[in-house]
Design a protein around this motif. Structure first.
Motif, PDB file in Angstrom:
ATOM      1  N   LYS A 110      72.814   7.229 101.465  1.00 60.48           N
ATOM      2  CA  LYS A 110      73.875   6.393 102.038  1.00 60.48           C
ATOM      3  C   LYS A 110      74.758   5.931 100.884  1.00 60.48           C
ATOM      4  O   LYS A 110      74.658   4.804 100.412  1.00 60.48           O
ATOM      5  N   GLN A 111      75.625   6.810 100.429  1.00 62.15           N
ATOM      6  CA  GLN A 111      76.432   6.536  99.246  1.00 62.15           C
ATOM      7  C   GLN A 111      77.922   6.535  99.585  1.00 62.15           C
ATOM      8  O   GLN A 111      78.760   6.651  98.708  1.00 62.15           O
ATOM      9  N   GLY A 112      78.231   6.425 100.864  1.00 57.85           N
ATOM     10  CA  GLY A 112      79.628   6.354 101.243  1.00 57.85           C
ATOM     11  C   GLY A 112      80.338   7.684 101.102  1.00 57.85           C
ATOM     12  O   GLY A 112      79.733   8.758 101.141  1.00 57.85           O
ATOM     13  N   CYS A 113      81.647   7.594 100.908  1.00 60.95           N
ATOM     14  CA  CYS A 113      82.493   8.784 100.956  1.00 60.95           C
ATOM     15  C   CYS A 113      82.319   9.721  99.771  1.00 60.95           C
ATOM     16  O   CYS A 113      82.842  10.841  99.799  1.00 60.95           O
ATOM     17  N   ASN A 114      81.654   9.289  98.726  1.00 61.31           N
ATOM     18  CA  ASN A 114      81.349  10.221  97.626  1.00 61.31           C
ATOM     19  C   ASN A 114      79.864  10.557  97.578  1.00 61.31           C
ATOM     20  O   ASN A 114      79.316  10.909  96.535  1.00 61.31           O
ATOM     21  N   GLY A 115      79.220  10.493  98.739  1.00 63.88           N
ATOM     22  CA  GLY A 115      77.792  10.793  98.802  1.00 63.88           C
ATOM     23  C   GLY A 115      77.446  12.202  98.391  1.00 63.88           C
ATOM     24  O   GLY A 115      76.362  12.447  97.847  1.00 63.88           O
ATOM     25  N   MET A 116      78.336  13.159  98.631  1.00 62.73           N
ATOM     26  CA  MET A 116      78.035  14.531  98.256  1.00 62.73           C
ATOM     27  C   MET A 116      77.959  14.698  96.740  1.00 62.73           C
ATOM     28  O   MET A 116      77.216  15.539  96.234  1.00 62.73           O
ATOM     29  N   PHE A 117      78.700  13.879  96.000  1.00 64.01           N
ATOM     30  CA  PHE A 117      78.639  13.938  94.547  1.00 64.01           C
ATOM     31  C   PHE A 117      77.282  13.432  94.051  1.00 64.01           C
ATOM     32  O   PHE A 117      76.686  14.018  93.140  1.00 64.01           O
ATOM     33  N   GLY A 318      87.764  32.896  88.460  1.00 65.54           N
ATOM     34  CA  GLY A 318      88.387  32.302  87.294  1.00 65.54           C
ATOM     35  C   GLY A 318      89.100  30.991  87.569  1.00 65.54           C
ATOM     36  O   GLY A 318      89.467  30.275  86.633  1.00 65.54           O
ATOM     37  N   ASP A 319      89.289  30.642  88.844  1.00 62.83           N
ATOM     38  CA  ASP A 319      89.961  29.391  89.199  1.00 62.83           C
ATOM     39  C   ASP A 319      89.002  28.211  89.120  1.00 62.83           C
ATOM     40  O   ASP A 319      87.789  28.362  89.278  1.00 62.83           O
ATOM     41  N   HIS A 320      89.578  27.038  88.893  1.00 65.93           N
ATOM     42  CA  HIS A 320      88.800  25.799  88.825  1.00 65.93           C
ATOM     43  C   HIS A 320      89.303  24.805  89.871  1.00 65.93           C
ATOM     44  O   HIS A 320      90.517  24.579  89.995  1.00 65.93           O
ATOM     45  N   LEU A 321      88.375  24.225  90.608  1.00 68.88           N
ATOM     46  CA  LEU A 321      88.669  23.189  91.584  1.00 68.88           C
ATOM     47  C   LEU A 321      88.140  21.860  91.063  1.00 68.88           C
ATOM     48  O   LEU A 321      86.950  21.735  90.751  1.00 68.88           O
ATOM     49  N   LEU A 322      89.018  20.867  90.951  1.00 70.96           N
ATOM     50  CA  LEU A 322      88.615  19.510  90.593  1.00 70.96           C
ATOM     51  C   LEU A 322      88.444  18.718  91.878  1.00 70.96           C
ATOM     52  O   LEU A 322      89.379  18.611  92.675  1.00 70.96           O
ATOM     53  N   MET A 323      87.260  18.168  92.087  1.00 67.26           N
ATOM     54  CA  MET A 323      86.969  17.357  93.263  1.00 67.26           C
ATOM     55  C   MET A 323      86.833  15.893  92.838  1.00 67.26           C
ATOM     56  O   MET A 323      86.237  15.596  91.803  1.00 67.26           O
ATOM     57  N   PHE A 324      87.370  14.998  93.671  1.00 65.64           N
ATOM     58  CA  PHE A 324      87.372  13.576  93.323  1.00 65.64           C
ATOM     59  C   PHE A 324      87.127  12.744  94.567  1.00 65.64           C
ATOM     60  O   PHE A 324      87.567  13.100  95.662  1.00 65.64           O
ATOM     61  N   ALA A 325      86.413  11.616  94.391  1.00 67.71           N
ATOM     62  CA  ALA A 325      86.188  10.696  95.508  1.00 67.71           C
ATOM     63  C   ALA A 325      85.746   9.343  94.976  1.00 67.71           C
ATOM     64  O   ALA A 325      85.304   9.224  93.832  1.00 67.71           O
ATOM     65  N   TYR A 326      85.881   8.336  95.816  1.00 69.52           N
ATOM     66  CA  TYR A 326      85.293   7.031  95.505  1.00 69.52           C
ATOM     67  C   TYR A 326      84.704   6.449  96.776  1.00 69.52           C
ATOM     68  O   TYR A 326      85.082   6.818  97.883  1.00 69.52           O
ATOM     69  N   GLY A 327      83.749   5.551  96.594  1.00 75.26           N
ATOM     70  CA  GLY A 327      83.062   4.978  97.736  1.00 75.26           C
ATOM     71  C   GLY A 327      82.660   3.548  97.461  1.00 75.26           C
ATOM     72  O   GLY A 327      82.839   3.031  96.356  1.00 75.26           O
ATOM     73  N   PRO A 328      82.113   2.880  98.477  1.00 81.92           N
ATOM     74  CA  PRO A 328      81.694   1.484  98.313  1.00 81.92           C
ATOM     75  C   PRO A 328      80.731   1.335  97.148  1.00 81.92           C
ATOM     76  O   PRO A 328      79.979   2.243  96.820  1.00 81.92           O
ATOM     77  N   GLY A 329      80.821   0.182  96.516  1.00 81.54           N
ATOM     78  CA  GLY A 329      79.901  -0.070  95.395  1.00 81.54           C
ATOM     79  C   GLY A 329      80.486  -0.803  94.210  1.00 81.54           C
ATOM     80  O   GLY A 329      79.891  -1.701  93.715  1.00 81.54           O
TER      81      GLY A 329
END
Length: 353
Positions: A110-117, A318-329
Motif C-alpha cells: 500500500k504505497q500509493g501511486c508509486n507503489g509499482m516502484f 536502444g531506447d530509454h524510458l524514464l518513469m516518474f511518480a510520487y505518492g503519499p508519505g
C-alpha cells in the motif's frame, strides 16, 4: 538502486472502456473549467468489474508474454491505492489462486501511486538474495467506482481511472532491462494527503469520502502562510530533481539520452513542468497524449505507458524510458527502462518491421 542485472520479460494490462470528459461535463460530474484547464479527454471506467479481476487479466497477459510458466515465479507483489474487496481480505490471494499457485511468497503493498516502484525495488532485492530465484510478478489494480470516491473530483489536476498493469521482473534477459529504480521520502509532507482529517477513527469506517484535492489545497494554503510549510514545498521540488538525477546516473545515462518520459496521468501543465522545466526534455516526449485518454490509474500508469509504447512502436531497441511518480508519505520515485529488443507482441514486430 542500480539494477542492471534485472530484466522485464513480460508486461500486461487491462483497460476498460472510457467515458469522454465532454459527457462528464454535460452530466455535471466534472467542472467545465477543470476540463479546459487540464486537457483530459477521457477516463477508463470499469463499472462493477472488481480490481482483483482486472489484476488477474493483466497478470495473465504479462506472464504469457514472458514465456515463463507460473512455476518459475518466486514472488507475487500486489500494489493498489484503493479498496480491493471485503475488508480484511488480501487481493493477492485471488491472483495466487487463479494463476500463480501456492509455491511463492505473495503480499500486498500500500504505497500509493508509486507503489509499482517500491515493488520493483523489493522484487529486485528478493531475486538477488538467492541465486536460485528466477522471476517475480508485480501487479497493480484499482477500481474507483465506489460510494466513498468521486473519481472526477478526488485528485488535484487529475481524474481517477480504473485499470490494471502487470510486469514480470526476471533474472534472465527479456525484451527490456530495468536499468535503475530509486525512491526518496519527504516525511515532513506526510500531512499533505490527510490535512485536517483526524487519524482516528479511520474515515472509511465513518463513511467519509476521500478528497485528496481538498487535502492538498489546504496543505498548500497553510504552506504559503507559514515558513516551515514553504520549506517543505521547496524540499519536495528539490527531492523530485534529486531522485530523477539519481535514477539517470545509476542507469548510466543523461537526460538527453531519454527517449520518452512517463509520469502520472495528470494535467498537461504538470507533464510539461516535469519534462521541460526539470529535465529539459520536450513535453512531446512524454506519454501525456496517451495518459489524457485513460485518466490517472493509480499505481498502473507507468506500466500502462510502457506497454502502450512498446506495443505501438513508440519505443524500440536502444531506447530509454524514464518513469516518474510520487505518492503519499510523501515518496518520490523514478526508474529507467532500456528496451533491448522488439517483443513478438509488438505491432512493429507483428507488422513485419
Amino acid at each position: 538502486m542500480e539494477t542492471a542485472d534485472m530484466y522485464i520479460s513480460g508486461v500486461g494490462s487491462y483497460l476498460p472502456d472510457t467515458v469522454a470528459v465532454e459527457h462528464a461535463v454535460a452530466e455535471g460530474w466534472y467542472p467545465a473549467e477543470e476540463a479546459e484547464l487540464h486537457g483530459i479527454a477521457s477516463v477508463a471506467v470499469a463499472g462493477d468489474l472488481p480490481a482483483p479481476e482486472m489484476a488477474l487479466r493483466a497478470a495473465r497477459a504479462a506472464l504469457a508474454r514472458s514465456g515463463r510458466p507460473p512455476a518459475d515465479l518466486d514472488l507475487l507483489l500486489y500494489t493498489s491505492t484503493w479498496h480491493q474487496g471485503p475488508e480484511g481480505w488480501p487481493p493477492q490471494a485471488y491472483v495466487q489462486r487463479h494463476l500463480v499457485g501456492d509455491g511463492v511468497l505473495s503480499t500486498q503493498l500500500k504505497q500509493g501511486c508509486n507503489g509499482m516502484f517500491a515493488a520493483l525495488e523489493l522484487a529486485a532485492s528478493y531475486l538477488r538474495a538467492d541465486s536460485g530465484r528466477q522471476a517475480a510478478l508485480l501487479v497493480a489494480a484499482d477500481n474507483y467506482g465506489t460510494p466513498l470516491a468521486d473519481r472526477w473530483r478526488m485528485l488535484p489536476g487529475a481524474v481517477a481511472g480504473d485499470a490494471a498493469g502487470a510486469v514480470v521482473l526476471d533474472t534472465a534477459p527479456g525484451f527490456a532491462r530495468l536499468a535503475s529504480v530509486s525512491t526518496m521520502s519527504v516525511s515532513q509532507a506526510e500531512e499533505m494527503h490527510r490535512c485536517a482529517e483526524p487519524l482516528f477513527p479511520p474515515g472509511v469506517t465513518e463513511g467519509r469520502t476521500v478528497d485528496f484535492a481538498a487535502h492538498n489545497d489546504t496543505f498548500r494554503r497553510r504552506a504559503v502562510t507559514g515558513g516551515e510549510g514553504t520549506m517543505v514545498l521547496v524540499t519536495l521540488d528539490e527531492r523530485m530533481v534529486e531522485v530523477i538525477d539519481r535514477a539517470l546516473s545509476e542507469a548510466g545515462i543523461k537526460a538527453a539520452d531519454v527517449t520518452r518520459v512517463t509520469c502520472m496521468n495528470t494535467s498537461g501543465e504538470i507533464a510539461e513542468q516535469i519534462c521541460e522545466h526539470r529535465l529539459g526534455i520536450p513535453a512531446s516526449r512524454s506519454t501525456w497524449d496517451f495518459g489524457r485518454t485513460i485518466g490517472h490509474c493509480g499505481a498502473s500508469d507507468q506500466v500502462l505507458a510502457l506497454e502502450h509504447l512498446v506495443r505501438g512502436g513508440g519505443l524500440g531497441p536502444g531506447d530509454h524510458l524514464l518513469m516518474f511518480a510520487y505518492g503519499p508519505g510523501v515518496t518520490i520515485s523514478a526508474a529507467v527502462v532500456e528496451i533491448l529488443q522488439t517483443p513478438a507482441w509488438s505491432q512493429r514486430r507483428e507488422g513485419g518491421a
